[in-house]
Design an enzyme around this catalytic site. Structure first.
Site, short mmCIF file in Angstrom:
data_model
loop_
_atom_site.label_atom_id
_atom_site.label_comp_id
_atom_site.label_asym_id
_atom_site.label_seq_id
_atom_site.Cartn_x
_atom_site.Cartn_y
_atom_site.Cartn_z
N LYS A 8 0.89 -0.97 0.17
CA LYS A 8 -0.18 0.19 -0.08
C LYS A 8 0.87 0.93 0.05
O LYS A 8 2.12 0.89 0.32
CB LYS A 8 -1.13 -0.23 0.90
N LEU A 105 5.70 0.23 3.35
CA LEU A 105 4.98 -0.45 2.54
C LEU A 105 3.79 -1.07 2.79
O LEU A 105 2.72 -1.88 2.11
CB LEU A 105 4.84 -0.83 0.88
N GLY A 108 3.96 -6.69 5.38
CA GLY A 108 3.64 -7.67 6.23
C GLY A 108 2.05 -7.94 6.87
O GLY A 108 1.71 -8.69 6.82
N SER A 109 1.94 -6.31 6.85
CA SER A 109 0.50 -6.20 7.21
C SER A 109 -0.36 -6.79 5.61
O SER A 109 -1.95 -7.34 5.97
CB SER A 109 -0.53 -4.91 7.81
N ASP A 142 -2.19 -1.66 10.22
CA ASP A 142 -2.64 -1.23 9.23
C ASP A 142 -3.01 -2.60 8.19
O ASP A 142 -3.97 -1.85 6.74
CB ASP A 142 -1.07 -1.37 7.89
O1 C5P Z 1 -0.35 -1.29 15.30
P1 C5P Z 1 1.00 -1.56 15.66
O2 C5P Z 1 1.55 -2.59 15.57
O3 C5P Z 1 0.99 -1.30 13.41
O4 C5P Z 1 2.39 -0.24 15.49
C1 C5P Z 1 3.08 -0.02 14.53
C2 C5P Z 1 3.66 0.86 16.21
O5 C5P Z 1 2.96 2.37 15.08
C3 C5P Z 1 3.20 0.83 17.40
O6 C5P Z 1 3.49 0.79 18.58
C4 C5P Z 1 2.99 2.82 17.80
O7 C5P Z 1 4.35 3.14 17.74
C5 C5P Z 1 2.60 3.41 16.07
N1 C5P Z 1 1.61 3.91 15.68
C6 C5P Z 1 1.03 4.85 16.54
N2 C5P Z 1 -0.59 4.93 16.11
C7 C5P Z 1 -1.07 4.45 15.27
C8 C5P Z 1 -0.57 3.22 14.69
C9 C5P Z 1 0.48 2.96 15.01
O8 C5P Z 1 1.27 5.51 16.85
N3 C5P Z 1 -2.49 4.85 14.83
#
Ligand code: C5P
Length: 304
Positions: A8, A105, A108-109, A142
């Site tokens: 993406k 990109l 992994g998601s 994501d």
């Molecule tokens: O949810 P995910 O594990 O993909 O997020 C990775 C990191 O990105 C989180 O630990 C956070 O630090 C940051 N993040 C955030 N706000 C979001 C998405 C991700 O702060 N909406």
């Protein structure tokens, strides 16, 4: 079953504020593009989930954590099995990676989203895409936006996703050149840096400008409407990102905007031919690929 997991890019990304749980409230138009991992999945009946990952050639896998619980595809399969209440459901998942790691990109998601769609069919669940998005939110912010397989508007932490701009299959096909500086950008570090940056976010006009670009189909309007609030913090941490943007603009791209928290920068071009010409002019230190919008059939699962 063999399927593709599309990368993406964030056509817009607004950071609206920090939440009590430490995550950030976002508003982002997310576009799947044709750079894709290939995923082969065989269902099992013994409750085991295995994941094997190989490089498609151009991607380094050094940063890949071998523990299954760190793998988003494994975690998505495990979440889906728990929601379905089917402890005996299992799968062998084989991933050929073409999407760079840590590049913003959503590789992994995208793998996790493709696994959710595929196992929903293979395990006979046939869940609606909104339910898969809810299950995907447990795996990563994501994932919900990528189970739709089309342009979406993502809000909240990433868990509120809607088809955007409308429920129509004939959205414009956009063309981009992606320039990756070969560095792994840390998403938590970039968000933390964003907290120290004064930002200008809008009440909605950024998304409105993007909607106008979609209704016109004009890549110049797309280029003008693209923007990412994480650009300045990411460039401060990783100066090579600014160099990738400069390389794209000097090669003739109409605009060059960071995707996600980086490190990849997306440049807008008029068509595939212009994309090839721009790609050829990008200096050797960057990995440059031409991509275009890649949508499954209007959010249905028939794109497999
Ligand atoms: O949810 P995910 O594990 O993909 O997020 C990775 C990191 O990105 C989180 O630990 C956070 O630090 C940051 N993040 C955030 N706000 C979001 C998405 C991700 O702060 N909406």
């Amino acid at each position: 079953m063999k399927t593709r997991a599309f990368a993406k890019i964030n056509l817009t990304l607004e950071v609206l504020g920090i939440r009590p749980d430490g995550y950030h409230d976002l508003r982002s138009v997310v576009e799947p593009v044709s750079l894709a991992d290939v995923i082969e999945i065989e269902p099992r009946r013994d409750g085991r989930i295995t994941v094997e990952t190989v490089s498609g050639g151009a991607v380094a896998l050094d940063a890949l954590d071998a523990r299954p619980e760190k793998n988003l595809a494994w975690r998505a399969a495990d979440s889906l099995r728990r929601h379905a209440g089917k402890p005996d459901a299992g799968a062998d998942i084989f991933i050929t990676k073409n999407i760079p790691l840590g590049g913003g990109l959503g590789g992994g998601s995208a793998d996790a989203a493709a696994v959710l769609n595929a196992l929903s069919v293979l395990w006979g669940l046939d869940l609606p895409v909104q339910t898969l998005a809810e299950i995907g939110a447990e795996t990563g912010s994501d994932v919900p936006s990528l189970v739709f397989g089309r342009t979406v508007l993502m809000e909240g932490r990433g868990e509120r996703v809607s088809s955007w701009p409308a429920e129509t299959p004939d959205l414009p096909v956009w063309h981009f050149v992606l320039a990756n500086p070969g560095i792994h950008s840390s998403t938590p570090a970039v968000f933390k840096e964003a907290d120290c940056t004064s930002r200008l976010t809008s009440a909605g006009e950024i998304t409105d400008n993007m909607r106008l670009a979609f209704s016109s189909g004009d890549p110049r309007l797309l280029a003008a409407a693209m923007q990412n609030d994480l650009t300045v913090p990411a460039q401060r941490l990783y100066p090579r990102i600014a160099e990738a943007a400069t390389a794209l603009l000097e090669a003739g791209a109409m605009n060059a905007v960071l995707t996600g928290s980086g490190s990849t920068v997306a440049g807008v071009v008029r068509d595939a031919a212009e994309g090839e010409a721009v790609c050829r002019k990008i200096p050797g230190g960057f990995r440059a690929v031409c991509v275009s919008s890649a949508r499954w059939c209007n959010g249905q699962h028939s794109g497999f």
